[in-house]
Design a protein around this motif. Structure first.
Motif, PDB file in Angstrom:
ATOM      1  N   GLU A  80       0.959  -1.147  -0.106  1.00  0.00           N
ATOM      2  CA  GLU A  80       0.027   0.140  -0.180  1.00  0.00           C
ATOM      3  C   GLU A  80       0.768   1.200   0.071  1.00  0.00           C
ATOM      4  OE1 GLU A  80      -2.968   0.030   2.948  1.00  0.00           O
ATOM      5  OE2 GLU A  80      -3.564  -2.080   2.607  1.00  0.00           O
ATOM      6  N   PRO A  81       1.241   1.755  -1.307  1.00  0.00           N
ATOM      7  CA  PRO A  81       2.181   2.999  -1.192  1.00  0.00           C
ATOM      8  C   PRO A  81       1.783   4.254  -0.564  1.00  0.00           C
ATOM      9  CG  PRO A  81       1.825   2.010  -3.595  1.00  0.00           C
ATOM     10  CD  PRO A  81       0.628   1.240  -2.624  1.00  0.00           C
ATOM     11  N   ALA A  82       2.687   4.609   0.286  1.00  0.00           N
ATOM     12  CA  ALA A  82       2.343   5.943   1.184  1.00  0.00           C
ATOM     13  C   ALA A  82       2.287   7.024   0.166  1.00  0.00           C
ATOM     14  CB  ALA A  82       3.612   6.014   2.186  1.00  0.00           C
ATOM     15  N   PRO A  83       1.530   8.131   0.946  1.00  0.00           N
ATOM     16  CA  PRO A  83       1.271   9.450   0.185  1.00  0.00           C
ATOM     17  C   PRO A  83       2.710   9.909  -0.186  1.00  0.00           C
ATOM     18  CG  PRO A  83       0.496   9.623   2.177  1.00  0.00           C
ATOM     19  CD  PRO A  83       0.929   8.159   2.177  1.00  0.00           C
ATOM     20  N   PRO A  84       2.682  11.020  -0.988  1.00  0.00           N
ATOM     21  CA  PRO A  84       3.867  11.709  -1.192  1.00  0.00           C
ATOM     22  C   PRO A  84       4.556  12.287  -0.037  1.00  0.00           C
ATOM     23  CG  PRO A  84       2.229  12.400  -2.957  1.00  0.00           C
ATOM     24  CD  PRO A  84       1.559  11.521  -2.035  1.00  0.00           C
ATOM     25  N   LEU A  85       5.623  12.177   0.036  1.00  0.00           N
ATOM     26  CA  LEU A  85       6.748  12.616   1.234  1.00  0.00           C
ATOM     27  C   LEU A  85       7.200  14.118   1.028  1.00  0.00           C
ATOM     28  CD1 LEU A  85       7.823  12.009   4.065  1.00  0.00           C
ATOM     29  CD2 LEU A  85       9.872  11.048   2.679  1.00  0.00           C
ATOM     30  N   PRO A  86       6.824  15.039   1.859  1.00  0.00           N
ATOM     31  CA  PRO A  86       7.338  16.392   1.746  1.00  0.00           C
ATOM     32  C   PRO A  86       8.735  16.216   2.087  1.00  0.00           C
ATOM     33  CG  PRO A  86       5.309  16.166   2.893  1.00  0.00           C
ATOM     34  CD  PRO A  86       5.786  15.025   2.808  1.00  0.00           C
ATOM     35  N   VAL A  87       9.848  16.716   1.290  1.00  0.00           N
ATOM     36  CA  VAL A  87      11.163  16.700   1.366  1.00  0.00           C
ATOM     37  C   VAL A  87      11.880  17.855   1.159  1.00  0.00           C
ATOM     38  CG1 VAL A  87      13.455  15.697   0.922  1.00  0.00           C
ATOM     39  CG2 VAL A  87      11.315  14.391   0.630  1.00  0.00           C
TER      40      VAL A  87
END
Length: 248
Positions: A80-87
């Motif tokens: 279950e891919p995670a949502p986009p990660l703020p970097v």
């Protein structure tokens, strides 16, 4: 507000250790700062990859950002891919580490933001202020202020700069690069710091606690502690994996 050290080695991870990496938590919000070599396995001992809410990268050297690649892989390739990660990182700092995979492979897992000195960023319960500090490549000093007003300041890797006092002023905790105990070799003097430098900065800025980090691998902590203590009389320690600092 809690800081957990995932690693503190400079340049490369010594046996059983990791390079720069810190987890800062408040009100259930988790910020992973500087995912350097070998920090991800230590993070995964504490939480899942999908539990990270934001990543901050001070600069593009791999001992400060290499494990961003496996972190993104763990999030994107999960069942279950995670949502986009703020970097958040200085402009251009992530080009090399993101080039380890084809852009389309990780693109859906990343929300990339440039750090701009003088432009505050809101991250969950935190306010982030950044400072332009001298290093071999662009480096952002980070000042995180929590909801309760507690402050963690982190230098990344830096040479001498008047901005260090602004970064560290009144901080409850200063995490300061201290590659060498007493003196930085001439060729690196504009770009790196000593534990003695860190002690002086902490004392001048009125920092409540000082955590020395980025020591050269396989060097003992005692010379660095002694050098910092020559000018700084507050609580003092060296960053090692598993060290935690709670700021109530």
């Amino acid at each position: 507000m809690r800081l957990t050290v995932l690693g503190g080695c400079g340049a490369w991870p010594a046996a059983g250790q990791a390079c720069s990496g810190y987890l800062v938590e408040e009100e259930g919000f988790r910020v992973f700062i500087d995912p350097g070599y070998a920090t991800l396995p230590r993070l995964l001992e504490l939480m899942g990859a999908a539990d990270v809410d934001a990543v901050l990268v001070t600069h593009g050297h791999p001992d400060h950002c290499a494990d961003l690649n496996p972190l993104l892989r763990a999030r994107v390739l999960a069942d279950e891919p995670a949502p986009p990660l703020p970097v958040h990182a200085p402009p251009g700092a992530l080009e090399a580490v993101l080039a380890l995979d084809k852009p389309r492979m990780l693109a859906a897992g990343l929300a990339h933001h440039d750090l701009v000195p003088g432009r505050p960023v809101e991250l969950g319960p935190f306010r982030l202020d950044t400072f332009d500090l001298p290093h071999h490549v662009p480096n952002a000093g980070l000042r995180l202020t929590g909801a309760g007003g507690r402050v963690i300041a982190y230098t990344g890797d830096t040479g001498p700069s008047g901005e260090l006092l602004a970064l560290a002023k009144g901080a409850d905790l200063l995490v300061a690069e201290a590659t060498y105990p007493e003196h930085v070799p001439d060729e690196d003097a504009p770009y790196l710091s000593s534990a003695r430098d860190a002690g002086r900065t902490s004392a001048s800025a009125g920092a409540g606690r000082l955590l020395l980090t980025h020591l050269w691998p396989d060097t003992p902590p005692e010379p660095a502690l002694a050098a910092a203590a020559a000018s700084y009389g507050g609580e003092l320690s060296v960053a090692a994996a598993g060290v935690t600092v709670d700021l109530p």
